[in-house]
Scaffold this motif. Sequence first.
Motif, PDB file in Angstrom:
ATOM      1  N   LYS A  89      21.379   5.439  44.236  1.00 53.85           N
ATOM      2  CA  LYS A  89      21.667   4.435  43.213  1.00 53.85           C
ATOM      3  C   LYS A  89      22.123   3.127  43.847  1.00 53.85           C
ATOM      4  CE  LYS A  89      24.374   3.757  38.970  1.00 53.85           C
ATOM      5  NZ  LYS A  89      25.382   4.371  38.065  1.00 53.85           N
ATOM      6  N   GLU A  90      23.003   3.222  44.861  1.00 54.47           N
ATOM      7  CA  GLU A  90      23.473   2.026  45.568  1.00 54.47           C
ATOM      8  C   GLU A  90      22.327   1.345  46.306  1.00 54.47           C
ATOM      9  OE1 GLU A  90      26.502   0.499  45.536  1.00 54.47           O
ATOM     10  OE2 GLU A  90      26.816   1.907  43.886  1.00 54.47           O
ATOM     11  N   ALA A  91      21.442   2.147  46.881  1.00 57.15           N
ATOM     12  CA  ALA A  91      20.297   1.588  47.601  1.00 57.15           C
ATOM     13  C   ALA A  91      19.367   0.843  46.652  1.00 57.15           C
ATOM     14  CB  ALA A  91      19.537   2.704  48.320  1.00 57.15           C
ATOM     15  N   ARG A  92      19.185   1.381  45.450  1.00 54.61           N
ATOM     16  CA  ARG A  92      18.329   0.716  44.462  1.00 54.61           C
ATOM     17  C   ARG A  92      18.935  -0.620  44.029  1.00 54.61           C
ATOM     18  NH1 ARG A  92      16.884   6.256  41.381  1.00 54.61           N
ATOM     19  NH2 ARG A  92      14.892   6.679  42.400  1.00 54.61           N
ATOM     20  N   LYS A  93      20.252  -0.632  43.868  1.00 53.46           N
ATOM     21  CA  LYS A  93      20.926  -1.886  43.515  1.00 53.46           C
ATOM     22  C   LYS A  93      20.707  -2.928  44.611  1.00 53.46           C
ATOM     23  CE  LYS A  93      24.772  -0.092  40.703  1.00 53.46           C
ATOM     24  NZ  LYS A  93      26.248   0.077  40.671  1.00 53.46           N
ATOM     25  N   ALA A  94      20.830  -2.480  45.867  1.00 53.99           N
ATOM     26  CA  ALA A  94      20.631  -3.391  46.993  1.00 53.99           C
ATOM     27  C   ALA A  94      19.207  -3.932  47.006  1.00 53.99           C
ATOM     28  CB  ALA A  94      20.958  -2.677  48.309  1.00 53.99           C
ATOM     29  N   LEU A  95      18.235  -3.062  46.721  1.00 50.86           N
ATOM     30  CA  LEU A  95      16.838  -3.499  46.692  1.00 50.86           C
ATOM     31  C   LEU A  95      16.599  -4.499  45.569  1.00 50.86           C
ATOM     32  CD1 LEU A  95      14.813  -0.218  47.371  1.00 50.86           C
ATOM     33  CD2 LEU A  95      14.842  -2.268  48.790  1.00 50.86           C
ATOM     34  N   ASP A  96      17.209  -4.215  44.411  1.00 50.00           N
ATOM     35  CA  ASP A  96      17.037  -5.125  43.268  1.00 50.00           C
ATOM     36  C   ASP A  96      17.576  -6.522  43.572  1.00 50.00           C
ATOM     37  OD1 ASP A  96      15.847  -3.172  41.784  1.00 50.00           O
ATOM     38  OD2 ASP A  96      17.675  -2.575  40.712  1.00 50.00           O
TER      39      ASP A  96
ATOM     40  N   ALA B  56      24.284   9.204  44.254  1.00 48.65           N
ATOM     41  CA  ALA B  56      25.098   7.982  44.280  1.00 48.65           C
ATOM     42  C   ALA B  56      24.601   7.026  45.354  1.00 48.65           C
ATOM     43  CB  ALA B  56      26.566   8.341  44.523  1.00 48.65           C
ATOM     44  N   MET B  57      24.235   7.559  46.518  1.00 47.42           N
ATOM     45  CA  MET B  57      23.750   6.730  47.609  1.00 47.42           C
ATOM     46  C   MET B  57      22.399   6.093  47.248  1.00 47.42           C
ATOM     47  SD  MET B  57      24.960   5.775  50.511  1.00 47.42           S
ATOM     48  CE  MET B  57      26.111   7.057  50.985  1.00 47.42           C
TER      49      MET B  57
ATOM     50  N   PRO C 158      24.464  17.502  61.831  1.00 44.81           N
ATOM     51  CA  PRO C 158      24.057  17.011  60.526  1.00 44.81           C
ATOM     52  C   PRO C 158      23.950  15.502  60.497  1.00 44.81           C
ATOM     53  CG  PRO C 158      26.373  17.597  60.502  1.00 44.81           C
ATOM     54  CD  PRO C 158      25.855  18.020  61.848  1.00 44.81           C
ATOM     55  N   ALA C 159      22.950  14.957  59.806  1.00 43.90           N
ATOM     56  CA  ALA C 159      22.747  13.517  59.751  1.00 43.90           C
ATOM     57  C   ALA C 159      23.348  12.966  58.476  1.00 43.90           C
ATOM     58  CB  ALA C 159      21.251  13.207  59.786  1.00 43.90           C
ATOM     59  N   LEU C 160      24.078  11.874  58.578  1.00 45.48           N
ATOM     60  CA  LEU C 160      24.702  11.255  57.423  1.00 45.48           C
ATOM     61  C   LEU C 160      24.314   9.795  57.343  1.00 45.48           C
ATOM     62  CD1 LEU C 160      28.303  12.732  57.795  1.00 45.48           C
ATOM     63  CD2 LEU C 160      26.493  13.550  56.316  1.00 45.48           C
ATOM     64  N   ALA C 161      24.291   9.260  56.153  1.00 46.54           N
ATOM     65  CA  ALA C 161      24.013   7.840  55.987  1.00 46.54           C
ATOM     66  C   ALA C 161      25.125   7.037  56.623  1.00 46.54           C
ATOM     67  CB  ALA C 161      23.904   7.508  54.498  1.00 46.54           C
ATOM     68  N   ALA C 162      24.833   5.763  56.912  1.00 51.37           N
ATOM     69  CA  ALA C 162      25.792   4.919  57.619  1.00 51.37           C
ATOM     70  C   ALA C 162      27.069   4.747  56.811  1.00 51.37           C
ATOM     71  CB  ALA C 162      25.164   3.571  57.916  1.00 51.37           C
TER      72      ALA C 162
ATOM     73  N   ASN D  32      19.849   0.873  55.361  1.00 54.87           N
ATOM     74  CA  ASN D  32      20.972   1.509  56.025  1.00 54.87           C
ATOM     75  C   ASN D  32      21.581   2.617  55.175  1.00 54.87           C
ATOM     76  OD1 ASN D  32      22.548   1.473  58.440  1.00 54.87           O
ATOM     77  ND2 ASN D  32      24.258   0.659  57.255  1.00 54.87           N
ATOM     78  N   LEU D  33      21.569   2.421  53.867  1.00 57.75           N
ATOM     79  CA  LEU D  33      22.163   3.393  52.952  1.00 57.75           C
ATOM     80  C   LEU D  33      21.398   4.713  52.927  1.00 57.75           C
ATOM     81  CD1 LEU D  33      23.081   1.051  49.974  1.00 57.75           C
ATOM     82  CD2 LEU D  33      24.695   2.498  51.211  1.00 57.75           C
ATOM     83  N   ILE D  34      20.072   4.653  52.990  1.00 54.14           N
ATOM     84  CA  ILE D  34      19.273   5.863  52.801  1.00 54.14           C
ATOM     85  C   ILE D  34      18.725   6.463  54.095  1.00 54.14           C
ATOM     86  CG2 ILE D  34      18.593   5.159  50.484  1.00 54.14           C
ATOM     87  CD1 ILE D  34      15.822   4.472  51.656  1.00 54.14           C
TER      88      ILE D  34
END
Length: 296
Positions: free
Chosen positions: A130-137, A127-128, A19-23, A146-148
């Motif tokens: 959402k965190e990625a969107r915050k990082a992009l913003d 949740a992941m 299974p693949a998981l985000a970092a 890395n998050l997605i």
Amino acid sequence: MKKSVYASFLMLGIMNIGPALAADPIKAQKQSSAAQSVQPKVDRDVAAQAAEERKKILADAVDAVANTEGALLALEAKKKNEALSLLEKATGKLDLIMARDPDLALAPVDINETVIDVYTDVDSIKAMVKEARKALDNNRLQEARNLIKGLASEIVIATTSIPLETYPDTIKTVAPLIDQGKIKEAKQVLHDLLNTLVVTEHVIPLPLLRADLLVTEAEALAKKKKRTKDENKALADALKEVRHQLQLAEALGYGDKSAFGPVYDQIKALEEKVAGGKSGEGWFDKLKQDVSSIFK
């Protein structure tokens, strides 16, 4: 199914990731017994699709690429005559392909399968994201990437092909360069030519495939009169898992978001229909059609 085309090096072999998981930490979750029950069918379905694609591989195209690679190696070893002989063979193979099918645009030479399957819950995915969107913003592009990067559940069947519009004509320009003693230029043309092989990707979203198979199982149970207690539970579990797999597909971005709501409503209606052991024919027709059409 959606397809994408891009230039790439020749890809060989099969790579499995799962299974693949985000970092960053993400909550892992085991598959339900209902999802596990259809896994053998998932494997057979994917194997059948890959086998169908593999039938399209052209032996003459494979030989043409091998001869091109061989000619490049011969030039590296300063064997001009051997290189010319291999280029002649490659040209002959390509001429045969085009003579047999003048309208063929891509001549397949290789099939590669990649599996990425994230085992987690919908809330963790959201949740992941959402965190990625915050990082992009905040212009933290690499952090978002890395998050997605592990958020996928799919099988990709990649077909590598010769682009017949350009490859044959380009390879015919190499022999004159060799005859003129322009070995460096000839090697560069061959090197660049091998990098123009085209990879076409056929993406199979695993949550949607599992949902489709589970709908079929649920339908068979719903048709059965006088179901046992265990069969009623199996039917309820299958419908519950169909909803879960579709929620995973939606969270992972497989399909138009607006297509999922009506399907959830259908599942709820079906759960009410089959409650108490009730059975019937044709109840699942609309659901099967809508699930199959989500990712097209």
